[in-house]
Design a protein around this motif. Structure first.
Motif, short mmCIF file in Angstrom:
data_model
loop_
_atom_site.label_atom_id
_atom_site.label_comp_id
_atom_site.label_asym_id
_atom_site.label_seq_id
_atom_site.Cartn_x
_atom_site.Cartn_y
_atom_site.Cartn_z
N ILE A 285 -5.91 11.10 6.21
CA ILE A 285 -5.70 10.69 7.62
C ILE A 285 -5.19 11.88 8.43
O ILE A 285 -5.55 12.05 9.60
CB ILE A 285 -4.74 9.47 7.73
CG1 ILE A 285 -4.66 8.95 9.17
CG2 ILE A 285 -3.33 9.79 7.24
CD1 ILE A 285 -5.92 8.34 9.71
N ASN B 234 0.81 -1.22 0.00
CA ASN B 234 0.00 0.00 0.00
C ASN B 234 0.84 1.27 0.00
O ASN B 234 0.48 2.26 -0.62
CB ASN B 234 -0.92 0.01 1.23
CG ASN B 234 -2.17 -0.78 0.98
OD1 ASN B 234 -3.05 -0.35 0.25
ND2 ASN B 234 -2.24 -1.97 1.54
N CYS C 280 -3.56 6.73 1.50
CA CYS C 280 -4.67 7.69 1.36
C CYS C 280 -4.19 9.01 0.79
O CYS C 280 -4.93 9.70 0.08
CB CYS C 280 -5.42 7.87 2.68
SG CYS C 280 -4.46 8.56 4.04
N CYS D 248 -5.03 3.06 11.86
CA CYS D 248 -4.10 3.47 10.81
C CYS D 248 -2.70 2.96 11.06
O CYS D 248 -2.19 3.03 12.17
CB CYS D 248 -4.08 4.99 10.72
SG CYS D 248 -2.81 5.63 9.60
N CYS E 253 -10.05 7.44 -0.79
CA CYS E 253 -9.22 7.02 0.35
C CYS E 253 -9.85 5.86 1.10
O CYS E 253 -9.15 4.93 1.52
CB CYS E 253 -8.98 8.20 1.29
SG CYS E 253 -10.45 9.11 1.79
N ASP E 254 -11.18 5.89 1.26
CA ASP E 254 -11.85 4.80 1.98
C ASP E 254 -11.61 3.47 1.29
O ASP E 254 -11.54 2.43 1.93
CB ASP E 254 -13.37 5.02 2.01
CG ASP E 254 -13.75 6.38 2.56
OD1 ASP E 254 -12.94 6.96 3.30
OD2 ASP E 254 -14.84 6.87 2.24
N CYS F 208 -7.68 2.34 1.70
CA CYS F 208 -7.16 2.13 3.06
C CYS F 208 -7.09 0.64 3.41
O CYS F 208 -8.10 -0.06 3.40
CB CYS F 208 -8.02 2.85 4.09
SG CYS F 208 -7.39 2.60 5.77
#
Lengths: 243, 474
Positions: free
Chosen positions: B349, B274, B326, B320, B375-376, B379
């Motif tokens: 974030i 990620n 994000c 997180c 972003c959702d 994540c």
């Protein structure tokens, strides 16, 4: 089937032809379509600005106006998702209408399961996958996710005779509208719009089309200011072309 | 009607070349991340598992912390607890003073940034050397990171060359660096050759590793089952920082805890994929106990995290793991840069963590979101980032930070939308606006017209069309 037609405020004022197309399309499927005249707005502009409390009354009256229908259909993914997902929270209770509110694309694709359309549109179009359509309503698979690819808007458009459908590079990146975001963050919002427009135009399409007039309005305003050579048309207008 | 973020972002976007480069750089990381995600058929299951593990851990945090601390002590590690930044800085200083430390080498840690550790140490006469290349460049330049994973990516190699020349690094290490590449030093310098610059940095840092009295690291994960910490780097600098000095201090936020090795396996697969689009970081280093002759300390830092845990709307930020995904996907971050935000962690974030830390300053970042929800969906631990930003906006008015113009517009809309009669009359007169010369509307409707031409009101609204006979029921 009794359908309540929800024509969001900016479609009402700026793009009534999108409402007319939606109405004709639904009628052509033999549906009973009603337009409650006391409707106004879904409340999203206030909510995104931080004032969802100010939309309490309209949320209640939306529910009152629309709860008697089998489905509430709107030619706007973003307003639909606001009604469906935010109205119950704002009202503080279940909203009967919210649960039955669907975007036109969802309605045709998932509920009516339309397999063919009589429309003709011999043009090249670039499909604008608007954020709330993709990530809240699931009109297409979000590029962030590792799930099987699908696109309900494209499925419907491809039933139209003569059409060529393109998708831009970064097919579901935001165009930068975001309601009041476009006023409060003018620099970034405009830059996002310009970037998005160039990617749409880069497909060689004559038209940019999508299920949200708000994104189209944003891009249209930016394109007009810069005299960019592209036209805008809502998905409903293409799907109803020739009716 | 402009937040600090909006004002700074408006400046940032003026330089088209710069903003395009910034956007393209971070988008390319998003693309790499997507490629990694699509190579794992179980990707979405991994995200769900990671989200649940974090939820489980933070909701049983006290138990896991005790277990972690107990196991660490049994491994021969000194464990400290800091309730806030001040207490944390004091603990570090005390340990350093007890060991007569003059120089500290540090691997990357956002927690030390959060607590202002470097300033505190420098103030007390201790030399602090960042050893992550990006962090070191920024430290030498005297500027903060603009991204949590790639802190100096906005700096060009020419700027790095200028800085290294300025600080005497090229003079001291340039010949060695050029020789190690069998290259011509003058050519390499003139071209600001990236390999040459990294070699210079390597020799410069090597000397610091050899002469430091203490190595400090952060912790990507703390494993309760074993009492060890895991540090992920691409440069091996955490290993260098801990392999030579006789003292190792770990700084760890209490939310970095995970239960066991099985959970570690989930996070190890997600973090680098990620963060940077790599299958794994080059180094994944597990520190369980001090080397023979070395002393190891772990400082567990709260600094507001317990309060977040009790916050119904925002506790999920504790899930997180600071991968930065994000930010990379955020269309606003990519086009406004890290320095447009008022909090040291930018992007989605950072908007949320900043509000939790100090809303009176960081409300200025709440505008930096078009609510696109990308972003959702990236994540890896499923933090509901955009929902939280939306919720913060609802609270700004009661915090007295609402924008007066947005408030006035919302009040106006309320009046109009609550009264259908008023709304339909307004629609009838709206087309009059079309007749105004555009230079006038452009002036009046600013700021919309900064970027847009005015939309045209239809001659007849849908309401009017309906009334004038569209309805075919009659």
């Amino acid at each position: 089937m009794k359908i309540g037609l929800f024509i969001p405020c900016y479609v009402d004022a700026l793009y009534p032809e999108v409402g007319v197309s939606t109405y004709k399309l639904l009628r052509s499927l033999g549906l009973d379509v009603y337009y409650p005249e006391k409707q106004t707005c879904c409340g999203q502009p206030m909510g995104n600005a931080g004032f969802q409390d100010k939309s309490r009354k309209l949320v209640e009256s939306f529910d009152e106006l629309f709860k008697g229908f089998d489905y509430v259909v709107a030619p706007s993914a973003s307003c639909t998702s606001y009604v469906r997902f935010f109205h119950p929270e704002i009202a503080g209770h279940e909203c009967e209408a919210a649960g039955k509110t669907v975007d036109l694309v969802e309605f045709l694709h998932d509920i009516m399961k339309v397999k063919s359309l009589p429309a003709k549109f011999p043009h090249k179009v670039s499909l604008h996958n608007s954020c709330h359509g993709v990530r809240e309503l699931g009109l297409s698979s979000p590029t962030e996710r590792n799930i099987p690819k699908f696109n309900k808007i494209k499925d419907l458009l491809q039933m139209v005779e003569g059409i060529t459908v393109f998708e831009p590079e970064r097919p579901d990146e935001c165009c930068g509208f975001g309601g009041m975001f476009s006023i409060e963050e003018i620099g970034v919002s405009t830059k996002m719009g310009i970037d998005k427009l160039h990617r749409h135009i880069g497909t060689g399409a004559e038209f940019i089309t999508g299920p949200d007039s708000s994104c189209l309005m944003h891009m249209q305003g930016i394109a007009a200011k810069r005299k960019l050579p592209v036209k805008f048309i809502h998905v409903a207008q293409i799907l109803s072309a020739g009716l | 009607m402009s937040t600090i973020h909006a004002k700074r972002a408006n400046e940032f976007v003026r330089d088209t070349e710069k903003v395009d480069r910034h956007d393209a750089t971070f988008w390319s990381v998003r693309v790499k991340r997507d490629a990694m995600a699509h190579m794992l058929p179980e990707w979405e299951n991994l995200r769900e598992a990671a989200s649940r593990i974090k939820k489980h851990t933070v909701t049983h945090l006290a138990d896991y912390l005790e277990k972690f601390a107990e196991n660490a002590r049994q491994n021969g590690v000194h464990v400290h607890w800091a309730k806030d930044a001040a207490e944390y800085n004091d603990i570090v200083l005390k340990i350093l003073n007890e060991h007569d430390v003059r120089k500290v080498v540090k691997s990357k840690s956002m927690l030390t940034e959060e607590c202002g550790l470097n300033d505190s140490l420098i103030h007390h006469g201790i030399d602090v050397v960042e050893t992550d290349l990006g962090e070191r460049i920024l430290q030498l330049m005297g500027i903060p990171p603009s991204h949590i994973v790639m802190p100096a990516i906005h700096i060009t190699r020419e700027q790095v060359m200028e800085c290294f020349v300025d600080k005497g690094i090229v003079e001291k290490e340039g010949q060695k660096a050029a020789d190690s590449m069998h290259g011509d030093r003058r050519v390499l310098e003139a071209e600001a050759d990236p390999t040459f610059l990294t070699r210079c940095a390597r020799f410069h840092l090597r000397e610091n590793f050899m002469t430091a009295d203490c190595g400090m690291t952060g912790a990507n994960f703390g494993i309760a089952e074993t009492g060890e910490v895991v540090v992920c780097t691409n440069e091996g600098n955490a290993d260098m920082s801990t392999s030579i000095p006789p003292l190792h201090i770990v700084s760890m936020g209490i939310e970095k805890l995970i239960p066991d090795y099985k959970s570690m396996a989930v996070f190890q697969r997600l973090l680098a994929r990620n963060g940077t689009g790599q299958p794994t970081t080059v180094y994944t280093s597990h520190f369980r106990k001090p080397r023979p002759g070395q002393e190891m300390h772990i400082i567990l830092v709260d600094n507001g995290r317990s309060d977040i845990l009790g916050n119904e709307d925002h506790w999920q930020t504790l899930k997180c793991m600071r991968c930065g995904a994000c930010m990379n996907t955020c269309p606003v971050y990519r086009r406004s840069g890290g320095y447009s935000y008022t909090y040291f962690i930018p992007g989605p974030i950072g908007i949320n963590l900043g509000m939790l830390k100090n809303p009176d300053v960081n409300f200025n970042n709440c505008s930096a979101c078009s609510l696109c929800c990308s972003c959702d969906n990236v994540c890896p631990v499923k933090v509901d980032l955009s929902t939280q930003i939306y919720k913060w906006r609802q609270q700004l008015d009661s915090m007295h930070h609402a924008d007066p113009m947005k408030k006035a517009m919302s009040e106006g809309m309320k009046v109009m939308f609550d009264h259908p009669g008023l709304y339909t009359s307004a629609l009838r007169v709206a087309p009059v606006a079309n007749c105004m010369p555009s230079f006038l509307t452009n002036l009046v409707m600013s700021p919309w017209t900064y970027g847009h031409s005015m939309p045209e009101f239809a001659k007849k609204s849908f309401h009017q069309l309906w009334k004038s006979g569209l309805d075919d029921h009659k």
